[in-house]
Design an enzyme around this catalytic site. Structure first.
Site: not given
Length: 252
Positions: A107, A110, A135, A159-160
């Protein structure tokens, strides 16, 4: 529609396919991002010992998670689950360590998202949601300079992404998602569902399993990785107790 009147229909079709990916528009908005980042970190990166790099990685994770009290140990949780799943999937010790590092940094992008969006208690607007979705794009480009030596960028930033190509921001499909990226996707969604968030309390185990298994059926997540996850229930509970992420934040 100007297709067939002003513009070549075949070119319009190609453009529309490319434009589905959020990364397409982000590349346009930041055309010099790669060069700027390479200029900051240098094009040659030599890492002698991953263990020596780990304290720096943990420091970055603390800074990332401090963006919101609801994610005060999110990266640590994802890293621990990712390392567990990597071991379960047969990765070697060095790969497991690298998977943990990727979890700590997944992340990183972010840091570009305002806190008022991350902590918003109600439904996000389309503009706010699109801002959050950026992000993982920035995570990728921040870690990309290391890619010649480590798999950090792909393992951390995808990861998305979904096996069915419906993830974001690169809209990658199964053929382009390596085992590390698949492990990270499962680890992230598991920890996110278990955590308290501004708009809901952490979910119980049976709800988490129902949601994740549902994503396998939809072709979004890797069934083998999800099987390893739910075969590790005891270890997952130990991880959760160890990082003490299951405290209630505020009144949510």
């Amino acid at each position: 529609m100007l297709s067939g009147k002003v513009f070549d229909p075949d070119l319009v079709d190609i453009f529309m396919r490319l434009a589905r990916a959020e990364s397409f528009w982000l590349d346009i908005a930041a055309p010099c991002l790669t060069e700027n980042l390479l200029g900051l970190v240098g094009q040659q990166v030599f890492i002698v010992d991953l263990v020596e790099l780990m304290p720096v990685t943990r420091l970055f994770a603390r800074v990332i998670d401090a963006k919101s009290p609801f994610t005060h140990c999110h990266s640590r949780g994802v890293a621990a689950v990712a390392r567990l799943l990597a071991r379960r999937m047969g990765m070697g010790e060095e790969e497991c360590l690298l998977m943990e590092m990727a979890g700590l940094l997944h992340d990183l992008g972010k840091l570009t998202v305002p806190e008022d969006i991350l902590e918003k208690p109600g439904r996000l607007t389309e503009r706010e949601y699109n801002r959050i979705k950026q992000h993982s794009y920035y995570t990728y480009w921040l870690l990309k300079p290391f890619d010649d030596h480590l798999s950090l960028a792909r393992w951390a930033a995808y990861h998305h992404e979904k096996l069915n190509g419906q993830g974001y921001p690169f809209r990658l499909g199964a053929s382009r998602l390596c085992p590390g990226a698949r492990i990270m996707a499962v680890s992230d969604i598991f920890v996110a569902l278990k955590e308290h968030r501004p708009y809901r309390a952490g979910l119980p185990g049976h709800d988490i399993e129902r949601i994740i298994v549902g994503q396998v059926r939809e072709g979004a997540l890797d069934g083998r990785v999800v099987g390893a996850l739910f075969d590790s229930r005891r270890e997952l509970e130990e991880i959760w107790e160890g990082i003490t992420c299951n405290r209630v934040v505020g009144n949510h």
